[in-house]
Write a protein that holds these residues in place. Structure first.
Motif, short mmCIF file in Angstrom:
data_model
loop_
_atom_site.label_atom_id
_atom_site.label_comp_id
_atom_site.label_asym_id
_atom_site.label_seq_id
_atom_site.Cartn_x
_atom_site.Cartn_y
_atom_site.Cartn_z
N SER A 12 7.25 9.14 7.80
CA SER A 12 5.86 8.75 7.54
C SER A 12 5.17 8.25 8.80
CB SER A 12 5.81 7.65 6.48
OG SER A 12 6.34 8.09 5.25
N ARG B 227 -1.91 4.43 8.53
CA ARG B 227 -0.76 4.11 7.68
C ARG B 227 -0.82 2.62 7.39
NH1 ARG B 227 -0.75 8.59 11.12
NH2 ARG B 227 1.08 9.92 10.78
N THR B 228 -0.39 2.22 6.22
CA THR B 228 -0.45 0.81 5.85
C THR B 228 0.91 0.31 5.38
OG1 THR B 228 -1.17 1.36 3.60
CG2 THR B 228 -2.90 0.91 5.23
N HIS C 118 0.82 2.18 1.64
CA HIS C 118 1.82 3.24 1.77
C HIS C 118 3.24 2.73 1.63
CE1 HIS C 118 -1.45 5.42 4.18
NE2 HIS C 118 -1.22 6.19 3.14
N HIS C 119 3.51 1.57 2.23
CA HIS C 119 4.87 1.03 2.25
C HIS C 119 4.82 -0.49 2.04
CE1 HIS C 119 6.42 4.80 3.95
NE2 HIS C 119 5.37 4.78 4.75
N TYR D 121 -6.61 1.67 5.40
CA TYR D 121 -6.25 2.88 4.65
C TYR D 121 -7.43 3.84 4.58
CZ TYR D 121 -5.10 5.81 0.60
OH TYR D 121 -4.88 6.87 -0.23
#
Length: 214
Positions: free
Chosen positions: A5, A185-186, A200-201, A180
């Motif tokens: 990712s 990417r978060t 995202h994670h 986001y």
């Protein structure tokens, strides 16, 4: 795989409080006490009223300071100097975290709703001084706080960050919505996950999470 990712990520943005150190240190407890005392003194209210204002302004405006500035024309410099006058000795260095962040490819910055001076003191105590390319505080966004998108845009524009290849690490989930939406990417860094489409994670161990990216 988590690592897939982050293929192509070359910009790493870290929040400070409860992100680059674990929340069990409870550093912010000291700050909150000073916030309440400051509000009591400046607005001539009792402890209960001051604490309620602190909570309400944080919830409504993103930070207590933002509410004080809007509602009471508060001087942000004096406020930040006062509430950040705390004991940093409770923070322990983390050599492994330093190593993991140092090994990330590309540009690494800290962006906090606190002041830059305060951020540098925390980073020094945590053993993370000197590994970031830049450190930004709320003053760098003209005192406009996260989670407002304009605050992110101002700081990232100032930095020259390529947000299309960047990731944001934050303990406060609401502060991940704008990154986001901007295409980053978060990663939510907190003891418990938060279910939101803009995350995202999640991790409760930043060092362990970064180890997966090596």
């Amino acid at each position: 795989m988590v690592s897939s990712s982050f293929n192509g990520v070359r910009g790493w943005v870290f929040d400070l409080d409860n992100t680059l150190y674990p929340p069990e240190i409870r550093l912010f407890d000291q700050i909150e006490k000073r916030m309440v005392a400051f509000v009591m003194q400046e607005l001539k209210v009792d402890h209960a009223a001051a604490n309620q204002l602190r909570r309400d302004y944080w919830a409504t405006y993103g930070t207590t300071l933002a509410g004080l500035m809007r509602k009471h024309d508060m001087d942000p410099v004096r406020y930040l100097q006062d509430v950040h006058d705390i004991d940093f000795s409770v923070i322990a260095p983390d050599p492994e975290l330093r190593n993991r962040i140092s090994n990330l490819p590309g540009r690494k910055i800290v962006y906090t709703n606190g002041s830059r001076g305060y951020a540098h003191k925390v980073l020094e105590a945590r053993g993370l001084a000197g590994i970031f390319d830049a450190v930004y505080g709320v003053e760098n966004a003209n005192y406009q706080p996260k989670p407002e998108r304009a605050a992110f845009e101002h700081v990232f524009g100032l930095d020259g960050l390529d947000i299309s290849t960047a990731a944001m690490f934050e303990d406060d989930p609401r502060n991940l919505a704008a990154p986001y939406a901007m295409g980053m990417r978060t990663v939510h860094v907190a003891p418990a996950p938060h279910d939101a489409p803009f995350i995202h994670h999640h991790t409760d161990n930043l060092t362990g999470f970064l180890a997966q990216l090596s």
